[in-house]
Scaffold this motif. Sequence first.
Motif, mmCIF file in Angstrom:
data_model
loop_
_atom_site.group_PDB
_atom_site.id
_atom_site.type_symbol
_atom_site.label_atom_id
_atom_site.label_comp_id
_atom_site.label_asym_id
_atom_site.label_seq_id
_atom_site.Cartn_x
_atom_site.Cartn_y
_atom_site.Cartn_z
ATOM 1 N N VAL A 145 0.844 -1.184 0.000
ATOM 2 C CA VAL A 145 0.000 0.000 0.000
ATOM 3 C C VAL A 145 0.883 1.239 0.000
ATOM 4 C CG1 VAL A 145 -1.720 1.285 1.322
ATOM 5 C CG2 VAL A 145 -1.783 -1.199 1.297
ATOM 6 N N ALA A 200 -12.419 10.063 3.238
ATOM 7 C CA ALA A 200 -12.672 9.030 2.229
ATOM 8 C C ALA A 200 -11.366 8.338 1.844
ATOM 9 C CB ALA A 200 -13.347 9.628 1.004
ATOM 10 N N ASP A 201 -10.307 9.135 1.645
ATOM 11 C CA ASP A 201 -9.001 8.549 1.340
ATOM 12 C C ASP A 201 -8.483 7.732 2.516
ATOM 13 O OD1 ASP A 201 -8.940 9.620 -1.201
ATOM 14 O OD2 ASP A 201 -7.605 11.279 -0.677
ATOM 15 N N ALA A 234 -10.263 6.148 4.767
ATOM 16 C CA ALA A 234 -11.008 4.886 4.822
ATOM 17 C C ALA A 234 -10.465 3.906 3.790
ATOM 18 C CB ALA A 234 -12.499 5.143 4.608
ATOM 19 N N ALA A 235 -10.154 4.395 2.599
ATOM 20 C CA ALA A 235 -9.587 3.530 1.562
ATOM 21 C C ALA A 235 -8.206 3.019 1.962
ATOM 22 C CB ALA A 235 -9.510 4.289 0.235
ATOM 23 N N THR A 236 -7.409 3.884 2.583
ATOM 24 C CA THR A 236 -6.080 3.467 3.042
ATOM 25 C C THR A 236 -6.204 2.378 4.097
ATOM 26 O OG1 THR A 236 -5.163 5.653 2.572
ATOM 27 C CG2 THR A 236 -3.930 4.265 4.109
ATOM 28 N N ASP A 276 -8.632 0.300 4.436
ATOM 29 C CA ASP A 276 -9.112 -0.910 3.767
ATOM 30 C C ASP A 276 -7.978 -1.698 3.129
ATOM 31 O OD1 ASP A 276 -11.749 -0.604 4.437
ATOM 32 O OD2 ASP A 276 -12.319 0.377 2.557
ATOM 33 N N ALA A 277 -6.911 -1.017 2.765
ATOM 34 C CA ALA A 277 -5.797 -1.676 2.099
ATOM 35 C C ALA A 277 -4.816 -2.332 3.077
ATOM 36 C CB ALA A 277 -5.044 -0.675 1.226
ATOM 37 N N ARG A 281 -17.768 8.917 9.348
ATOM 38 C CA ARG A 281 -17.746 8.366 7.979
ATOM 39 C C ARG A 281 -17.974 6.855 7.998
ATOM 40 N NH1 ARG A 281 -17.412 9.011 2.310
ATOM 41 N NH2 ARG A 281 -16.161 7.321 1.522
ATOM 42 N N THR A 309 -12.507 -1.417 10.724
ATOM 43 C CA THR A 309 -12.019 -1.555 9.356
ATOM 44 C C THR A 309 -11.190 -2.832 9.206
ATOM 45 O OG1 THR A 309 -10.162 -0.099 9.924
ATOM 46 C CG2 THR A 309 -12.087 0.919 8.886
ATOM 47 N N ARG A 339 -12.400 -6.991 8.741
ATOM 48 C CA ARG A 339 -12.009 -7.738 7.552
ATOM 49 C C ARG A 339 -11.174 -8.969 7.917
ATOM 50 N NH1 ARG A 339 -9.526 -3.954 5.293
ATOM 51 N NH2 ARG A 339 -7.418 -4.658 5.680
#
Length: 137
Positions: free
Chosen positions: A41, A69-70, A72-74, A76-77, A102, A124, A128
């Motif tokens: 990542v 938003a970024d 949250a994506a980070t 997730d990775a 968020r 998060t 997962r």
Amino acid sequence: MSGPEPAGDVAVGVLARVGELLAGLSAADAVALAQGRARLVVAPVTSPPEVADRPVGAGPSAPSGVDVADAAATLDAFAHRRDGTEYLTPWAMRDLRALAVRLGLRGVTGLRKAELVERLVDRTIGFRVASAAVRAR
């Protein structure tokens, strides 16, 4: 007079950094990466600017510059909880709370910073990882 680095020089520098990163991985992480169970990542290494918490009852404040938003994506990775914890720990409380909103977390206003970071990581990465463990059974 120096100009921008040629693309080839940048690519060589990036590959050298990636090589250093791969050399530092544990054997288990390297195997997980090779098998597609983990991924590399790109995440910023600078922490978001510290912003003091506003007092209770204060009006709206200016955004601190963190893109939730970024973020949250980070998150997730990331494959490990510790990566998420290291990523979020330098953040200001206001940014952590914005991320919690968020992600739909409730009841976080009275939490200490470490507890909030833990809840965000659980929501998060932890969710997962737990889901993957259940599917693997």
